[in-house]
Design a protein around this motif. Structure first.
Motif, PDB file in Angstrom:
ATOM      1  N   LEU A  24       3.448  -3.669   8.773  1.00  0.00           N
ATOM      2  CA  LEU A  24       2.144  -2.556   8.128  1.00  0.00           C
ATOM      3  C   LEU A  24       3.678  -0.883   7.308  1.00  0.00           C
ATOM      4  CD1 LEU A  24      -1.152  -1.930   9.765  1.00  0.00           C
ATOM      5  CD2 LEU A  24      -0.108  -3.215   7.273  1.00  0.00           C
ATOM      6  N   PRO A  25       3.653  -0.769   6.068  1.00  0.00           N
ATOM      7  CA  PRO A  25       4.268   0.127   5.609  1.00  0.00           C
ATOM      8  C   PRO A  25       4.389   1.463   5.826  1.00  0.00           C
ATOM      9  CG  PRO A  25       3.185  -0.529   3.406  1.00  0.00           C
ATOM     10  CD  PRO A  25       2.821  -1.699   4.769  1.00  0.00           C
ATOM     11  N   ALA A  26       3.755   1.754   7.400  1.00  0.00           N
ATOM     12  CA  ALA A  26       3.041   3.246   7.067  1.00  0.00           C
ATOM     13  C   ALA A  26       4.149   3.697   8.758  1.00  0.00           C
ATOM     14  CB  ALA A  26       1.889   3.000   7.770  1.00  0.00           C
ATOM     15  N   ILE A  27       4.022   5.165   9.202  1.00  0.00           N
ATOM     16  CA  ILE A  27       4.318   5.591   9.926  1.00  0.00           C
ATOM     17  C   ILE A  27       4.303   5.206  11.814  1.00  0.00           C
ATOM     18  CG2 ILE A  27       5.883   7.585  11.091  1.00  0.00           C
ATOM     19  CD1 ILE A  27       7.351   6.683   9.094  1.00  0.00           C
ATOM     20  N   ALA A  28       4.157   5.139  12.441  1.00  0.00           N
ATOM     21  CA  ALA A  28       3.478   5.200  13.945  1.00  0.00           C
ATOM     22  C   ALA A  28       3.984   5.635  14.821  1.00  0.00           C
ATOM     23  CB  ALA A  28       3.912   3.197  14.784  1.00  0.00           C
ATOM     24  N   VAL A 107      -6.263  -2.656  18.892  1.00  0.00           N
ATOM     25  CA  VAL A 107      -7.330  -2.123  17.537  1.00  0.00           C
ATOM     26  C   VAL A 107      -6.124  -1.383  16.722  1.00  0.00           C
ATOM     27  CG1 VAL A 107      -9.623  -2.028  18.040  1.00  0.00           C
ATOM     28  CG2 VAL A 107      -8.595  -0.239  18.394  1.00  0.00           C
ATOM     29  N   SER A 108      -6.080  -1.834  15.552  1.00  0.00           N
ATOM     30  CA  SER A 108      -5.275  -1.048  14.509  1.00  0.00           C
ATOM     31  C   SER A 108      -5.305  -0.470  13.605  1.00  0.00           C
ATOM     32  CB  SER A 108      -4.522  -1.903  13.526  1.00  0.00           C
ATOM     33  OG  SER A 108      -3.279  -2.854  15.007  1.00  0.00           O
ATOM     34  N   VAL A 109      -5.216   0.864  12.739  1.00  0.00           N
ATOM     35  CA  VAL A 109      -5.564   2.174  12.629  1.00  0.00           C
ATOM     36  C   VAL A 109      -4.551   2.322  11.185  1.00  0.00           C
ATOM     37  CG1 VAL A 109      -6.744   3.947  11.986  1.00  0.00           C
ATOM     38  CG2 VAL A 109      -7.101   2.506  13.980  1.00  0.00           C
ATOM     39  N   LEU A 110      -4.740   2.486  10.165  1.00  0.00           N
ATOM     40  CA  LEU A 110      -3.993   2.602   9.323  1.00  0.00           C
ATOM     41  C   LEU A 110      -4.569   4.210   8.467  1.00  0.00           C
ATOM     42  CD1 LEU A 110      -3.207   0.569   6.348  1.00  0.00           C
ATOM     43  CD2 LEU A 110      -1.743   1.546   7.856  1.00  0.00           C
ATOM     44  N   PHE A 111      -4.342   5.109   8.278  1.00  0.00           N
ATOM     45  CA  PHE A 111      -4.413   6.588   7.918  1.00  0.00           C
ATOM     46  C   PHE A 111      -3.948   7.339   7.444  1.00  0.00           C
ATOM     47  CE2 PHE A 111      -2.575   7.441  12.099  1.00  0.00           C
ATOM     48  CZ  PHE A 111      -1.772   8.222  11.964  1.00  0.00           C
ATOM     49  N   THR A 112      -4.153   8.261   6.477  1.00  0.00           N
ATOM     50  CA  THR A 112      -3.583   9.748   6.430  1.00  0.00           C
ATOM     51  C   THR A 112      -3.377  10.801   6.660  1.00  0.00           C
ATOM     52  OG1 THR A 112      -3.369   8.633   3.709  1.00  0.00           O
ATOM     53  CG2 THR A 112      -2.958  10.482   4.003  1.00  0.00           C
ATOM     54  N   ALA A 233      16.382   4.238   8.218  1.00  0.00           N
ATOM     55  CA  ALA A 233      16.026   2.969   8.371  1.00  0.00           C
ATOM     56  C   ALA A 233      14.522   3.183   8.704  1.00  0.00           C
ATOM     57  CB  ALA A 233      16.465   3.246   9.808  1.00  0.00           C
ATOM     58  N   LEU A 234      13.814   3.581   8.781  1.00  0.00           N
ATOM     59  CA  LEU A 234      11.991   3.684   8.076  1.00  0.00           C
ATOM     60  C   LEU A 234      12.096   3.651   6.623  1.00  0.00           C
ATOM     61  CD1 LEU A 234      11.408   7.272  10.753  1.00  0.00           C
ATOM     62  CD2 LEU A 234      11.161   4.626  11.337  1.00  0.00           C
ATOM     63  N   GLY A 235      13.109   3.830   6.329  1.00  0.00           N
ATOM     64  CA  GLY A 235      12.298   3.284   4.418  1.00  0.00           C
ATOM     65  C   GLY A 235      11.511   4.237   3.803  1.00  0.00           C
TER      66      GLY A 235
END
Length: 241
Positions: A24-28, A107-112, A233-235
């Motif tokens: 997923l193209p997001a920051i963890a 569980v995975s979560v995407l958020f802004t 590196a994190l793009g």
């Protein structure tokens, strides 16, 4: 922080396999750890795939505890007996056993993230979401801590407080539990309910790193190159561009 506005809606809890989540193209939170390492002058951490991670004791323990049907026995370097011994130790705690029964694992979560408008993601060990009890996130850590006080110290030193705040804010959780499971005798289990003070300290940490991600040029000059390399590196596009 819990939100009471009538239009508030928690992000969806997604059931994704590990590699799909990683893609997923997001920051963890782990990405923020890499940025912290660059800021502190530590060497970059190697990237690992799900299969390589399976050789890690902590990963094996999490699989046995949370997704036992997926556990693969007999992997090189792993003591399967010890892994299951620690799992049994957790389940002997009636409170934790109840949470495991009622909760949803991995569980995975995407958020802004609203303060920096950054697309982020998280993968929670266990979430208990029932209308008759507090919305709770539980994270299990294998630890070499000597006792509960030592584990509490580790929560700050290892930035577990940052993880707790990152997850709590994303899901507007009412409670975050950190569970330390000793890898060595006496194999104790330490449960810490993260305090408001710990959350405040963790929140400062992740906000600082997200701002740095957006504006790596604000890093101290002697760390500027390493920080920029970590951001690259994190793009992630930055406001400096």
């Amino acid at each position: 922080m819990p939100k009471s506005a009538p239009d508030f809606r928690r992000p969806d809890l997604l059931r994704l396999d590990y590699d799909t989540y990683r893609a997923l193209p997001a920051i963890a939170n782990s990405d923020l750890s890499r940025l912290r390492d660059a800021l502190d002058g530590r060497a970059p951490r190697p990237q690992t795939s799900a299969n390589e991670g399976a050789l890690n004791f902590g990963t094996a323990f999490h699989t046995a505890l949370l997704e036992p049907a997926d556990y693969v026995a007999g992997l090189p370097g792993l003591n399967d007996t010890l892994v299951w011994w620690l799992v049994e130790g957790v389940k002997l705690n009636t409170h934790l056993a109840g949470l495991l029964e009622r909760g949803t694992p991995e569980v995975s979560v995407l958020f802004t993230e609203p303060a920096t408008d950054t697309l982020c993601k998280l993968r929670a060990d266990l979430v208990v979401a029932h209308p008759d009890e507090p919305f709770t996130i539980i994270d299990f850590k294998t630890t070499s801590a000597r006792d509960a006080d030592h584990f509490l110290w580790q929560c700050s030193a290892y930035d577990y407080d940052r993880q707790a705040a990152f997850y709590t804010d994303a899901l507007s959780a009412e409670r975050f539990l950190l569970v330390g499971v000793q890898k060595n005798e006496p194999f104790g289990v330490f449960t810490i309910e993260v305090s408001e003070q710990m959350l405040a300290e963790g929140r400062q940490k992740y906000h600082r790193l997200l701002r740095l991600l957006k504006a790596p040029g604000t890093a101290p000059a002697y760390r500027a190159e390493a920080v920029q390399a970590a951001v690259d590196a994190l793009g992630q596009p930055s406001d400096d561009e």
